[in-house]
Enzyme design. Structure first.
Site, mmCIF file in Angstrom:
data_model
loop_
_atom_site.group_PDB
_atom_site.id
_atom_site.type_symbol
_atom_site.label_atom_id
_atom_site.label_comp_id
_atom_site.label_asym_id
_atom_site.label_seq_id
_atom_site.Cartn_x
_atom_site.Cartn_y
_atom_site.Cartn_z
ATOM 1 N N ASP A 165 4.311 0.218 -7.152
ATOM 2 C CA ASP A 165 3.052 -0.032 -7.857
ATOM 3 C C ASP A 165 1.912 0.689 -7.142
ATOM 4 O O ASP A 165 0.780 0.688 -7.615
ATOM 5 C CB ASP A 165 2.788 -1.540 -7.900
ATOM 6 C CG ASP A 165 1.610 -1.902 -8.806
ATOM 7 O OD1 ASP A 165 1.593 -1.420 -9.957
ATOM 8 O OD2 ASP A 165 0.716 -2.648 -8.361
ATOM 9 N N HIS A 187 -0.656 0.764 -9.961
ATOM 10 C CA HIS A 187 -1.434 -0.220 -9.195
ATOM 11 C C HIS A 187 -2.043 -1.293 -10.113
ATOM 12 O O HIS A 187 -3.256 -1.533 -10.106
ATOM 13 C CB HIS A 187 -2.537 0.489 -8.372
ATOM 14 C CG HIS A 187 -2.910 -0.290 -7.132
ATOM 15 N ND1 HIS A 187 -3.134 0.292 -5.907
ATOM 16 C CD2 HIS A 187 -3.064 -1.627 -6.934
ATOM 17 C CE1 HIS A 187 -3.443 -0.635 -5.007
ATOM 18 N NE2 HIS A 187 -3.398 -1.806 -5.613
ATOM 19 N N VAL A 188 -1.168 -1.908 -10.869
ATOM 20 C CA VAL A 188 -1.606 -2.892 -11.861
ATOM 21 C C VAL A 188 -1.067 -4.292 -11.606
ATOM 22 O O VAL A 188 -1.437 -5.236 -12.314
ATOM 23 C CB VAL A 188 -1.154 -2.491 -13.288
ATOM 24 C CG1 VAL A 188 -1.926 -1.274 -13.768
ATOM 25 C CG2 VAL A 188 0.356 -2.231 -13.336
ATOM 26 N N ARG A 202 0.844 -1.189 0.000
ATOM 27 C CA ARG A 202 0.000 0.000 0.000
ATOM 28 C C ARG A 202 0.877 1.235 0.000
ATOM 29 O O ARG A 202 1.912 1.274 0.676
ATOM 30 C CB ARG A 202 -0.922 0.017 1.230
ATOM 31 C CG ARG A 202 -2.129 -0.872 1.133
ATOM 32 C CD ARG A 202 -3.124 -0.371 0.067
ATOM 33 N NE ARG A 202 -4.270 -1.265 -0.113
ATOM 34 C CZ ARG A 202 -4.362 -2.225 -1.038
ATOM 35 N NH1 ARG A 202 -3.361 -2.433 -1.874
ATOM 36 N NH2 ARG A 202 -5.451 -2.954 -1.139
ATOM 37 N N GLU A 216 -3.642 7.824 -4.931
ATOM 38 C CA GLU A 216 -3.827 7.180 -6.241
ATOM 39 C C GLU A 216 -5.139 7.671 -6.845
ATOM 40 O O GLU A 216 -6.130 7.767 -6.116
ATOM 41 C CB GLU A 216 -3.867 5.666 -6.088
ATOM 42 C CG GLU A 216 -2.553 5.099 -5.596
ATOM 43 C CD GLU A 216 -2.577 3.565 -5.400
ATOM 44 O OE1 GLU A 216 -3.561 2.923 -5.801
ATOM 45 O OE2 GLU A 216 -1.612 3.051 -4.849
#
Lengths: 318, 318
Positions: free
Chosen positions: A251, A275-276, A227, A256
């Site tokens: 990531d 964030h993939v 996170r 976000e």
């Protein structure tokens, strides 16, 4: 006969699997953005990742089966009614996220991000020495399914793995040495790679402080696929700009999507992915999510123990 | 008492190791660009990678110990006198080059090059599905030290490895299936990854033809860390632009350095690195090169068999 809302984009065979696990129930499929607050409020069982604020502690909601591993949005007070059960999809993401993190690790160690930048400038330019996982010390901070999968990958390339977890326990296979979170500062200066896969909880907020980056090797690489709240934006930017570590790949970011004016974008020694890592981008994630959800439907409706029950204190499965 | 010229940038302990292997010989150290044509012409033994044209079939030169694995510049007619022995440094580069190729493979499969491009535009943009080595079929074309090291790395992530070599023989450990070069076209359509580590010889020139790219899966990734002459520039550009393959990474190009106006630079599905995979960028390469050179000095001066003798027909060690 429960009202089950499924916030997933499924093929017929997936639907068959879920429906076979809950005979007689009424299924409503609302993939992606077709989910509405009304559907969330009507659901007795919800499989998905709804905006937490839509739940409003709905007293109807008996079971929330997340398709994510992260449960941070739902463990906040006031989101779920006290009786609502919460389960996550731990186990579905181990392969996808660990492989993404592993690819990022190697990319940084081999300076491929720098070569990509040179390529865009049409420059045939040698970026100098690289490093190797062979003989390197890798800290894996967070020893769930993803952390353990990553540990196996780096170990296959010859790394020594120190696993970091909150509570003492047996040393899992693929981990050379176990370290308690409270002892992290002792091992940080040894690490060539730090892989963070911490869940988002009050305890993990701003976990990587300025002092911790200062304790890392200047040659270390830092990878965060847990996170974004584990690192304050400016702390990460400063650590990279000041050379406290060699490079990082994230990531996840504190906010976000990352704002267009964030200082992070232009750091040449930082790789950002949006964030993939686990975003259903490997077909087998969806298969595993459906398997977990079907097993929990069957368990819940038949009074058997659920799997992947979220521990509200840690954000991990219990 | 031979005149030995060493075209390597060495520390004292390396020099001690070489000198201990050739007692009584006269050593001249000329690292990098300090090597001159005069020194090359005077050498009886040369350890390095001199411009081939400086050798001019020097009748003095008894042994040329290369620090490279590739020997293509020296196996052309007229470069070495008939009596000159040629040995290479096969074995020194397995780890470094295989790890670079492996990092490139994962970078392409996880679309990290695309994410780097988005980052430079400050764009938080999902690039969609990725692939995995788990269950993938990987062709390793060229089964020397580097090819076999790469095979072990991809196999540890769950790939099935088909090794491609010129001559029949036992299937090496870490390779699931052996295929002769003459049978390549049968297995090309099965490959998810093609890793080429062919030496530069007349047989390997333009080895990957238009027809071969057309036979590959549109989802395949192609990695070349052997010699750039294995693929004609325009053939590679067309294969990538027309989507005959998904992506490629090349550490070598037909012309090096790659000209600034090459059509290759701007292909978003191509990663270019400037012939750096084995460029002494891991410290252990130099250690291994010195070990090989010291062993061959001792062998040559004492009439024992040399290791890593180059086969002029294949460009590999015999």
């Amino acid at each position: 006969m429960k009202n089950i809302v499924v916030n997933l984009d499924l093929e017929p065979r997936h639907k068959q699997k879920l429906e076979a696990a809950a005979p007689g129930c009424v299924f409503t499929y609302a993939p992606g953005r077709t989910l509405t607050k009304e559907l969330v409020q009507q659901a007795q069982i919800l499989i998905g990742f709804p905006p937490a604020k839509w739940i409003e502690a709905s007293p109807r909601l008996e079971l929330l089966q997340l398709y994510s591993a992260g449960a941070d949005a739902y463990i906040q007070p006031g989101i779920l009614a006290p009786e609502t059960r919460l389960t996550n999809a731990t186990g579905a993401y181990g392969k996808a996220v660990s492989e993404h993190a592993f690819a990022c690790t190697l990319m940084l160690m081999k300076k491929l991000h720098r070569y990509r930048d040179s390529q865009l400038q049409h420059a045939w330019r040698d970026a100098g020495p690289v490093t190797t996982l062979s003989g390197a010390t890798v800290l894996v901070v967070g020893l769930g399914d993803i952390g353990l999968s990553y540990a196996r990958l780096v170990k296959a390339m010859g790394a020594r793995v120190i696993g970091v977890k909150r509570r003492a326990g047996a040393c899992p296979e693929g981990v050379d040495e176990l370290c308690l979170t409270s002892d992290l500062d002792r091992v940080l200066p040894e690490a060539d790679v730090i892989f963070s896969i911490l869940p988002g909880t009050a305890d993990t907020r701003y976990f990587y402080t300025r002092e911790r980056f200062a304790a890392m090797k200047p040659t270390a690489v830092f990878i965060n696929c847990g996170r974004g709240t584990a690192v304050e934006t400016q702390v990460l930017a400063d650590a990279l700009r000041d050379g406290q570590i060699a490079a990082a790949a994230v990531d996840v970011t504190e906010i976000e999507p990352l704002p267009a004016d964030s200082p992070l974008w232009d750091l040449e020694n930082l790789l950002i992915t949006p964030h993939v890592a686990g975003n259903f981008h490997l077909p087998d994630i969806l298969e595993r999510v459906v398997d977990i959800a079907a097993a929990n439907l069957d368990a819940y409706l038949n009074g058997k123990p659920l799997q992947n029950v979220v521990d509200f204190a840690t954000g991990y499965k219990k």
